[in-house]
Design a protein around this motif. Structure first.
Motif, PDB file in Angstrom:
ATOM      1  N   PHE A 176      15.022 -32.422   8.488  1.00  0.00           N
ATOM      2  CA  PHE A 176      13.791 -31.721   8.854  1.00  0.00           C
ATOM      3  C   PHE A 176      14.040 -30.418   9.621  1.00  0.00           C
ATOM      4  O   PHE A 176      13.091 -29.666   9.845  1.00  0.00           O
ATOM      5  N   GLY A 177      15.288 -30.172   9.995  1.00  0.00           N
ATOM      6  CA  GLY A 177      15.614 -28.931  10.665  1.00  0.00           C
ATOM      7  C   GLY A 177      16.410 -28.004   9.776  1.00  0.00           C
ATOM      8  O   GLY A 177      15.881 -27.046   9.214  1.00  0.00           O
ATOM      9  N   ALA A 178      17.702 -28.301   9.613  1.00  0.00           N
ATOM     10  CA  ALA A 178      18.587 -27.422   8.851  1.00  0.00           C
ATOM     11  C   ALA A 178      18.168 -27.298   7.391  1.00  0.00           C
ATOM     12  O   ALA A 178      18.044 -26.191   6.853  1.00  0.00           O
ATOM     13  N   ARG A 179      17.952 -28.443   6.713  1.00  0.00           N
ATOM     14  CA  ARG A 179      17.605 -28.391   5.291  1.00  0.00           C
ATOM     15  C   ARG A 179      16.208 -27.821   5.066  1.00  0.00           C
ATOM     16  O   ARG A 179      15.979 -27.093   4.098  1.00  0.00           O
ATOM     17  N   PHE A 180      15.267 -28.115   5.944  1.00  0.00           N
ATOM     18  CA  PHE A 180      13.918 -27.569   5.799  1.00  0.00           C
ATOM     19  C   PHE A 180      13.938 -26.060   6.017  1.00  0.00           C
ATOM     20  O   PHE A 180      13.233 -25.312   5.319  1.00  0.00           O
ATOM     21  N   SER A 181      14.751 -25.609   6.962  1.00  0.00           N
ATOM     22  CA  SER A 181      14.880 -24.175   7.186  1.00  0.00           C
ATOM     23  C   SER A 181      15.500 -23.499   5.963  1.00  0.00           C
ATOM     24  O   SER A 181      15.091 -22.397   5.573  1.00  0.00           O
ATOM     25  N   GLU A 182      16.471 -24.155   5.328  1.00  0.00           N
ATOM     26  CA  GLU A 182      17.064 -23.623   4.100  1.00  0.00           C
ATOM     27  C   GLU A 182      16.024 -23.557   2.978  1.00  0.00           C
ATOM     28  O   GLU A 182      16.040 -22.622   2.158  1.00  0.00           O
ATOM     29  N   LEU A 183      15.129 -24.531   2.933  1.00  0.00           N
ATOM     30  CA  LEU A 183      14.065 -24.506   1.934  1.00  0.00           C
ATOM     31  C   LEU A 183      13.178 -23.276   2.119  1.00  0.00           C
ATOM     32  O   LEU A 183      12.830 -22.587   1.142  1.00  0.00           O
ATOM     33  N   LEU A 184      12.816 -22.985   3.356  1.00  0.00           N
ATOM     34  CA  LEU A 184      12.000 -21.806   3.630  1.00  0.00           C
ATOM     35  C   LEU A 184      12.743 -20.530   3.250  1.00  0.00           C
ATOM     36  O   LEU A 184      12.142 -19.593   2.714  1.00  0.00           O
ATOM     37  N   ASP A 185      14.053 -20.504   3.511  1.00  0.00           N
ATOM     38  CA  ASP A 185      14.853 -19.337   3.117  1.00  0.00           C
ATOM     39  C   ASP A 185      14.906 -19.190   1.596  1.00  0.00           C
ATOM     40  O   ASP A 185      14.889 -18.068   1.071  1.00  0.00           O
ATOM     41  N   SER A 186      14.974 -20.312   0.888  1.00  0.00           N
ATOM     42  CA  SER A 186      15.013 -20.251  -0.579  1.00  0.00           C
ATOM     43  C   SER A 186      13.699 -19.722  -1.139  1.00  0.00           C
ATOM     44  O   SER A 186      13.698 -19.030  -2.160  1.00  0.00           O
ATOM     45  N   PHE A 187      12.581 -20.012  -0.466  1.00  0.00           N
ATOM     46  CA  PHE A 187      11.292 -19.436  -0.874  1.00  0.00           C
ATOM     47  C   PHE A 187      11.362 -17.910  -0.783  1.00  0.00           C
ATOM     48  O   PHE A 187      10.938 -17.199  -1.708  1.00  0.00           O
ATOM     49  N   ALA A 188      11.891 -17.426   0.356  1.00  0.00           N
ATOM     50  CA  ALA A 188      11.958 -15.975   0.566  1.00  0.00           C
ATOM     51  C   ALA A 188      12.885 -15.324  -0.453  1.00  0.00           C
ATOM     52  O   ALA A 188      12.577 -14.249  -0.998  1.00  0.00           O
ATOM     53  N   ARG A 189      14.044 -15.954  -0.725  1.00  0.00           N
ATOM     54  CA  ARG A 189      14.977 -15.382  -1.712  1.00  0.00           C
ATOM     55  C   ARG A 189      14.365 -15.340  -3.100  1.00  0.00           C
ATOM     56  O   ARG A 189      14.548 -14.368  -3.848  1.00  0.00           O
ATOM     57  N   LEU A 190      13.648 -16.389  -3.465  1.00  0.00           N
ATOM     58  CA  LEU A 190      12.995 -16.424  -4.773  1.00  0.00           C
ATOM     59  C   LEU A 190      11.959 -15.317  -4.897  1.00  0.00           C
ATOM     60  O   LEU A 190      11.883 -14.630  -5.924  1.00  0.00           O
ATOM     61  N   ARG A 191      11.188 -15.122  -3.850  1.00  0.00           N
ATOM     62  CA  ARG A 191      10.149 -14.097  -3.875  1.00  0.00           C
ATOM     63  C   ARG A 191      10.750 -12.700  -3.931  1.00  0.00           C
ATOM     64  O   ARG A 191      10.282 -11.829  -4.675  1.00  0.00           O
ATOM     65  N   GLN A 192      11.821 -12.476  -3.163  1.00  0.00           N
ATOM     66  CA  GLN A 192      12.442 -11.151  -3.125  1.00  0.00           C
ATOM     67  C   GLN A 192      13.150 -10.800  -4.419  1.00  0.00           C
ATOM     68  O   GLN A 192      13.170  -9.631  -4.827  1.00  0.00           O
ATOM     69  N   SER A 193      13.725 -11.788  -5.079  1.00  0.00           N
ATOM     70  CA  SER A 193      14.476 -11.513  -6.310  1.00  0.00           C
ATOM     71  C   SER A 193      13.592 -11.461  -7.547  1.00  0.00           C
ATOM     72  O   SER A 193      14.084 -11.172  -8.638  1.00  0.00           O
ATOM     73  N   ASN A 194      12.315 -11.723  -7.394  1.00  0.00           N
ATOM     74  CA  ASN A 194      11.398 -11.703  -8.544  1.00  0.00           C
ATOM     75  C   ASN A 194      10.149 -10.894  -8.222  1.00  0.00           C
ATOM     76  O   ASN A 194       9.020 -11.315  -8.520  1.00  0.00           O
ATOM     77  N   THR A 195      10.350  -9.758  -7.589  1.00  0.00           N
ATOM     78  CA  THR A 195       9.233  -8.877  -7.281  1.00  0.00           C
ATOM     79  C   THR A 195       8.552  -8.411  -8.570  1.00  0.00           C
ATOM     80  O   THR A 195       9.216  -7.945  -9.504  1.00  0.00           O
ATOM     81  N   GLY A 196       7.253  -8.549  -8.618  1.00  0.00           N
ATOM     82  CA  GLY A 196       6.481  -8.190  -9.804  1.00  0.00           C
ATOM     83  C   GLY A 196       6.152  -9.376 -10.684  1.00  0.00           C
ATOM     84  O   GLY A 196       5.299  -9.271 -11.569  1.00  0.00           O
TER      85      GLY A 196
END
Length: 322
Positions: A176-196
């Motif tokens: 609920f800490g480290a892995r959940f934080s990684e999940l939030l980071d993966s959301f940001a990476r997905l959004r940044q790499s697929n702009t548009g």
């Protein structure tokens, strides 16, 4: 510690980890990654204090030095109580590491020069936090192993019970800490790499969550296994030949088997779902789960249960002869 009270503690820990991770991503910038806690926050506060003026700068230097010297102070106090062991030198290492880590937390602009430009801002802070925790954990674990060799059976059972409690606390933090934080980071990476293409990312977000759940299941199943182990340990300390000891050992074996099966099936199910929706996904993460350690632990639990059962049978036969 009562089981219900400990379960409540684990639940509160899980909620706190989730809240802190969400707060770091969406509410304020003083909490970028879980593994940088509390060094990142200490660095931010010291930086604010240092920039407040000459007096604030002097106070921040004093506080900075005091925090970093804590391991050496502990080493000095230990020297007064007992002789020092080889692993106590890690306290000197920890103090030196704290001087470096907190300095760069106070001056995060220097992180790229120190760690190189390949690591991101948050990743760099997480790396520094991991270094501190690795030294601290190494010292604690080596000290624990020394205590094991000098303890009798009763103390060993107490130490093992404490370790099992600590293991569950760590598992909750990891999920609920480290892995959940990684999940939030993966959301940001997905959004940044697929702009548009934001409109088509919905299913990918869902699968990132499903991947987190599949991974969390395999890790979180450690908790019921540990709890069964604690129950068995408590019963063995009371009466190793009781019927309840046999029952607790068999429950531990069944829980181990359930943990292995659920881990394998969750991983398999996630991989198959990715195959079904592969054309709609912008990110995939297929893995082959090989729970060698879990299977080895299962075999050990089965063997231990059989041993307890046979030992109890031998005692009953011996009592009948007498």
């Amino acid at each position: 510690m009562k089981h219900k009270l400990f379960y409540t503690f684990l639940a509160c820990e899980a909620i706190a980890c989730v809240i802190l991770s969400l707060a770091g991503k969406f509410l304020f910038q003083g909490f970028s990654v879980v593994m940088a806690f509390p060094f990142e926050q200490i660095g931010s506060l010291l930086r604010m204090l240092s920039l407040s003026g000459s007096l604030g700068n002097l106070v921040s230097i004093v506080i900075y030095s005091a925090i970093c010297l804590i391991p050496l102070i502990i080493l000095f106090l230990l020297r007064k109580k007992r002789k020092l062991y080889a692993e106590d030198t890690l306290l000197v290492v920890l103090s030196a590491v704290l001087f470096i880590v907190i300095y760069y937390m106070v001056n995060p602009g220097f992180l790229s020069n120190f760690l190189g430009s390949s690591l991101g801002y948050g990743t760099g802070k997480a790396f520094l936090g991991v270094i501190v925790y690795s030294v601290l954990v190494s010292y604690v674990l080596i000290r624990i192993t020394r205590l094991f060799f000098s303890a009798d059976a009763g103390r060993l059972q107490k130490y093992l019970m404490i370790l099992l409690y600590a293991l569950n606390i760590f598992v909750v933090f990891f999920v609920f800490g480290a892995r959940f934080s990684e999940l939030l980071d993966s959301f940001a990476r997905l959004r940044q790499s697929n702009t548009g293409n934001e409109d088509g990312l919905g299913i990918s977000y869902v699968f990132l969550v499903l991947g987190y759940i599949a991974d969390a299941i395999s890790t979180a199943m450690i908790i019921p296994v540990v709890i069964r182990g604690q129950n068995l340990l408590s019963e063995l300390s009371s009466d190793r030949y009781s019927e309840m000891s046999v029952i607790c050992a068999e429950r531990l074996s069944r829980t181990c088997r359930l943990a292995v099966v659920l881990s394998i099936l969750s991983n398999l199910g996630y991989n198959l779902l990715q195959l079904v929706f592969i054309r709609k996904l912008f990110v995939t993460d297929s893995t082959i789960l090989m729970p060698v350690f879990s299977i080895a632990f299962l075999l050990a639990a089965l063997l231990f249960a059989q041993y307890i059962r046979e030992t109890r049978q031998l005692k009953e036969d011996h009592d009948m002869i007498i």
